[in-house]
Design a protein around this motif. Structure first.
Motif, PDB file in Angstrom:
ATOM      1  N   PHE A  65       0.846  -1.145   0.042  1.00 54.34           N
ATOM      2  CA  PHE A  65       0.061   0.076  -0.099  1.00 54.34           C
ATOM      3  C   PHE A  65       0.760   1.321  -0.028  1.00 54.34           C
ATOM      4  N   ASN A  66       2.007   1.247   0.745  1.00 53.17           N
ATOM      5  CA  ASN A  66       2.675   2.748   0.733  1.00 53.17           C
ATOM      6  C   ASN A  66       4.234   2.237   0.840  1.00 53.17           C
ATOM      7  N   GLY A  67       5.025   3.326   0.776  1.00 53.20           N
ATOM      8  CA  GLY A  67       6.464   3.568   0.486  1.00 53.20           C
ATOM      9  C   GLY A  67       7.035   2.794   2.046  1.00 53.20           C
ATOM     10  N   THR A  68       6.473   3.087   3.172  1.00 51.68           N
ATOM     11  CA  THR A  68       7.002   2.833   4.166  1.00 51.68           C
ATOM     12  C   THR A  68       7.074   1.288   4.626  1.00 51.68           C
ATOM     13  N   ALA A  69       6.011   0.774   4.040  1.00 54.37           N
ATOM     14  CA  ALA A  69       5.730  -0.780   3.967  1.00 54.37           C
ATOM     15  C   ALA A  69       6.745  -1.431   3.156  1.00 54.37           C
ATOM     16  N   ALA A  70       6.930  -0.754   1.749  1.00 48.69           N
ATOM     17  CA  ALA A  70       7.800  -1.362   0.798  1.00 48.69           C
ATOM     18  C   ALA A  70       9.153  -1.275   1.221  1.00 48.69           C
ATOM     19  N   ASN A  71       9.800  -0.331   2.161  1.00 45.13           N
ATOM     20  CA  ASN A  71      11.097  -0.342   2.447  1.00 45.13           C
ATOM     21  C   ASN A  71      11.185  -1.161   3.800  1.00 45.13           C
ATOM     22  N   SER A  72      10.169  -1.021   4.609  1.00 44.21           N
ATOM     23  CA  SER A  72      10.320  -1.825   5.911  1.00 44.21           C
ATOM     24  C   SER A  72      10.532  -3.485   5.727  1.00 44.21           C
ATOM     25  N   ALA A  91      18.074   9.984   5.049  1.00 46.75           N
ATOM     26  CA  ALA A  91      17.201   8.884   4.234  1.00 46.75           C
ATOM     27  C   ALA A  91      16.042   8.877   4.853  1.00 46.75           C
ATOM     28  N   HIS A  92      14.816   8.813   4.238  1.00 48.97           N
ATOM     29  CA  HIS A  92      13.329   8.333   4.454  1.00 48.97           C
ATOM     30  C   HIS A  92      13.148   7.369   5.461  1.00 48.97           C
ATOM     31  N   ILE A  93      13.929   6.321   5.147  1.00 51.05           N
ATOM     32  CA  ILE A  93      13.944   4.955   6.090  1.00 51.05           C
ATOM     33  C   ILE A  93      14.409   5.515   7.669  1.00 51.05           C
ATOM     34  N   ILE A 145      19.960   2.810  -0.637  1.00 50.66           N
ATOM     35  CA  ILE A 145      20.180   4.454  -1.335  1.00 50.66           C
ATOM     36  C   ILE A 145      18.919   4.717  -1.881  1.00 50.66           C
ATOM     37  N   THR A 146      18.727   6.017  -1.694  1.00 52.23           N
ATOM     38  CA  THR A 146      17.606   6.669  -1.936  1.00 52.23           C
ATOM     39  C   THR A 146      17.697   7.534  -3.456  1.00 52.23           C
ATOM     40  N   GLN A 147      16.967   7.023  -4.481  1.00 56.06           N
ATOM     41  CA  GLN A 147      16.970   7.703  -5.746  1.00 56.06           C
ATOM     42  C   GLN A 147      15.788   8.000  -6.548  1.00 56.06           C
ATOM     43  N   THR A 149      17.262  11.483  -4.474  1.00 60.56           N
ATOM     44  CA  THR A 149      17.463  11.480  -2.702  1.00 60.56           C
ATOM     45  C   THR A 149      16.428  12.416  -2.266  1.00 60.56           C
ATOM     46  N   GLU A 150      16.492  12.546  -0.841  1.00 62.18           N
ATOM     47  CA  GLU A 150      15.587  13.414  -0.246  1.00 62.18           C
ATOM     48  C   GLU A 150      15.837  14.639  -0.262  1.00 62.18           C
ATOM     49  N   LEU A 151      17.009  14.975  -1.025  1.00 58.30           N
ATOM     50  CA  LEU A 151      17.496  16.488  -1.010  1.00 58.30           C
ATOM     51  C   LEU A 151      17.300  16.963  -2.505  1.00 58.30           C
ATOM     52  N   MET A 176      17.129  -0.199  -2.983  1.00 58.17           N
ATOM     53  CA  MET A 176      16.987   1.119  -3.423  1.00 58.17           C
ATOM     54  C   MET A 176      15.535   1.577  -3.052  1.00 58.17           C
ATOM     55  N   ASP A 177      15.589   2.743  -2.310  1.00 63.97           N
ATOM     56  CA  ASP A 177      14.027   3.566  -2.048  1.00 63.97           C
ATOM     57  C   ASP A 177      13.893   4.249  -3.436  1.00 63.97           C
ATOM     58  N   GLY A 178      13.261   3.784  -4.075  1.00 65.42           N
ATOM     59  CA  GLY A 178      12.843   4.517  -5.498  1.00 65.42           C
ATOM     60  C   GLY A 178      11.351   5.092  -5.404  1.00 65.42           C
ATOM     61  N   ALA A 179      11.116   5.842  -4.167  1.00 70.16           N
ATOM     62  CA  ALA A 179       9.617   6.452  -4.141  1.00 70.16           C
ATOM     63  C   ALA A 179       9.867   7.815  -5.292  1.00 70.16           C
ATOM     64  N   ARG A 180      10.872   7.896  -5.606  1.00 72.36           N
ATOM     65  CA  ARG A 180      11.023   8.958  -6.982  1.00 72.36           C
ATOM     66  C   ARG A 180      11.955   8.396  -7.937  1.00 72.36           C
ATOM     67  N   PHE A 181      11.828   7.031  -8.166  1.00 71.82           N
ATOM     68  CA  PHE A 181      12.823   6.579  -9.259  1.00 71.82           C
ATOM     69  C   PHE A 181      12.558   7.177 -10.494  1.00 71.82           C
ATOM     70  N   THR A 209       2.643   6.339  -5.894  1.00 73.48           N
ATOM     71  CA  THR A 209       1.775   7.030  -5.113  1.00 73.48           C
ATOM     72  C   THR A 209       2.429   8.652  -5.720  1.00 73.48           C
ATOM     73  N   LYS A 210       3.667   9.069  -5.757  1.00 75.43           N
ATOM     74  CA  LYS A 210       3.983  10.328  -5.870  1.00 75.43           C
ATOM     75  C   LYS A 210       4.145  10.439  -7.629  1.00 75.43           C
ATOM     76  N   ASN A 211       3.995   9.225  -8.391  1.00 72.12           N
ATOM     77  CA  ASN A 211       4.195   9.369  -9.812  1.00 72.12           C
ATOM     78  C   ASN A 211       2.776   9.346 -10.556  1.00 72.12           C
TER      79      ASN A 211
HETATM   80  C1  LIG Z   1       7.292   9.586   0.139  1.00 74.35           C
HETATM   81  C2  LIG Z   1       8.594   8.633   0.296  1.00 74.35           C
HETATM   82  C3  LIG Z   1       8.316   7.390   0.933  1.00 74.35           C
HETATM   83  C4  LIG Z   1       6.967   6.574   0.783  1.00 74.35           C
HETATM   84  O1  LIG Z   1       6.196   7.106   1.840  1.00 74.35           O
HETATM   85  P1  LIG Z   1       4.769   6.548   2.265  1.00 74.35           P
HETATM   86  O2  LIG Z   1       4.235   7.762   2.813  1.00 74.35           O
HETATM   87  O3  LIG Z   1       5.083   5.735   3.375  1.00 74.35           O
HETATM   88  O4  LIG Z   1       4.290   5.975   1.205  1.00 74.35           O
HETATM   89  C5  LIG Z   1       9.628   6.693   0.827  1.00 74.35           C
HETATM   90  N1  LIG Z   1      10.684   7.031   0.611  1.00 74.35           N
HETATM   91  C6  LIG Z   1      11.075   8.020   0.206  1.00 74.35           C
HETATM   92  C7  LIG Z   1      12.227   8.821  -0.198  1.00 74.35           C
HETATM   93  C8  LIG Z   1       9.639   9.226   0.048  1.00 74.35           C
HETATM   94  O5  LIG Z   1       9.913  10.478  -0.302  1.00 74.35           O
END
Ligand SMILES: *Cc1c(COP(=O)(O)O)cnc(C)c1O
Length: 356
Positions: A65-72, A91-93, A145-147, A149-151, A176-181, A209-211
């Motif tokens: 459902f979401n990125g936190t679950a995907a990463n975790s 890092a988001h994680i 690696i976030t790709q 990145t958060e910045l 790879m955390d590709g929330a914005r891959f 989601t962000k895409n």
């Molecule tokens: C948004 C984001 C996520 C996912 O966040 P959720 O709110 O759990 O969907 C993961 N990593 C990064 C870098 C993000 O910006």
């Protein structure tokens, strides 16, 4: 129109945006008739195949459902509880998942690395890997690696090469955390395959989601052995959608129509335009090189307050402070122009007040 439905003025996040037309069309189409549950439907099958085509490899695909679950959950699949994960300090994680990776893995520890512009720096990563090898310290197992990145910066293939070398040398996995891959793909002009498994990535958490979707992230295991029993892990964590087709179908809409890349390009283009206008009109330089869909700025507090008073929403707590201006698939150019005009007025007024 009801007041609560008035459009808001925002550069807060790409998850403030709605659902893009392509995702919506496929969602509607998936809603004709019944289909098997828990991913045993045609939509889920087609979408997983489409991911394998796009990434040019026979990877294992899961949806959550979401990125936190995907990463975790994916990090938990790579680690035993006594292992550790090396990630950037922003890092988001680490900063935005409420300890989700540690919780899902029963205690795997995150080891935080510094690095310029939100990117892991290989010498610093190596220092963390080799600092201790005794039994009293959680054993490094993953580089995350976030790709992008958060910045708002992007790892080049060369950057990834340096990290891969370390992963190989010390027997670590690469996550790879590709929330914005998609935004990173749009910037680099490399194929998704080149940017992931060909660069040594074992698992990719791919953001929908962000895409432009309502909900739903994909997890791609390029190393299929790591996906053993992963379906059970998802189910136990409450992340197995029973009507899976409603996550899969919008993904297929993004992939088949090319909207995944078009949406990311638009977001990046708007951020580039914003950066250019900030420089031209206000002489403002971004805090970091703008390489994806966000621009970070340092602004005087009265200017921030003036913009907020005008109704603008944005975050000031991401990464290392400053104002984060984030663009998304549907950011209109007029919004950038309006923000710039309000910003210019606020700056002029603040400067005049300072001279009294
Ligand atoms: C948004 C984001 C996520 C996912 O966040 P959720 O709110 O759990 O969907 C993961 N990593 C990064 C870098 C993000 O910006």
């Amino acid at each position: 129109m009801n007041k609560s439905h008035q459009p808001i003025r925002q550069f807060a996040s790409d998850n403030y945006s709605g659902i893009c037309p392509e995702a919506w069309d496929y969602l509607l189409e998936a809603n004709s008739g019944d289909a098997p549950a828990y991913g045993n439907d045609q939509w889920t099958q087609r979408t997983a195949d489409r991911f394998r085509e796009l990434f040019e490899t026979d990877c294992e695909v899961f949806f959550v459902f979401n990125g936190t679950a995907a990463n975790s959950l994916s990090l938990a699949a790579l680690c035993q509880s006594y292992h550790s994960v090396i990630c950037h300090e922003t890092a988001h994680i680490e900063t935005d998942e409420c300890g989700g990776p540690e919780f899902a893995s029963n205690g795997s520890k995150l080891l935080l690395a510094k690095g310029e512009q939100g990117k892991l720096d290989p010498p610093e990563v190596e220092r963390l890997i080799t600092r201790r090898s005794d039994i009293h310290y959680p054993k490094p197992k993953v580089i995350s690696i976030t790709q992008a990145t958060e910045l708002g910066t992007v790892y080049t293939l060369n950057d990834l090469r340096g990290l891969r070398k370390l992963a190989k040398q010390y027997g670590l996995k690469m996550h790879m955390d590709g929330a914005r891959f998609a935004n990173a793909v749009a910037t680099l002009d490399q194929t998704p395959a080149q940017m992931t498994w060909q660069a040594g990535i074992d698992v990719l958490c791919l953001g929908g989601t962000k895409n432009g979707m309502a909900i739903g992230e994909a997890i791609l295991f390029f190393d299929q052995e790591l996906a053993a029993d992963f379906a059970w892990r998802c189910k136990q964590a409450g992340q197995l959608a029973s009507k899976m087709r409603f996550i899969a179908a919008p993904w297929l809409g993004l992939l088949e129509t090319g909207a995944w890349l078009r949406n990311a390009r638009h977001a990046n283009d708007m951020a580039a335009y914003l950066e250019q206008r900030l420089q031209e009109v206000a002489g403002l330089q971004p805090m970091f090189p703008r390489q994806a869909n966000s621009v970070f700025l340092e602004l005087p507090p009265p200017v921030i307050q003036a913009l907020q008073a005008k109704g603008w929403q944005f975050y000031t707590f991401i990464g290392v402070g400053g104002v984060r201006l984030m663009c998304s698939w549907n950011t209109p150019q007029e919004a950038v122009d309006q923000l710039i005009s309000d910003l210019q007025r606020a700056l002029t007024r603040t400067q005049a007040a300072g001279q009294d």
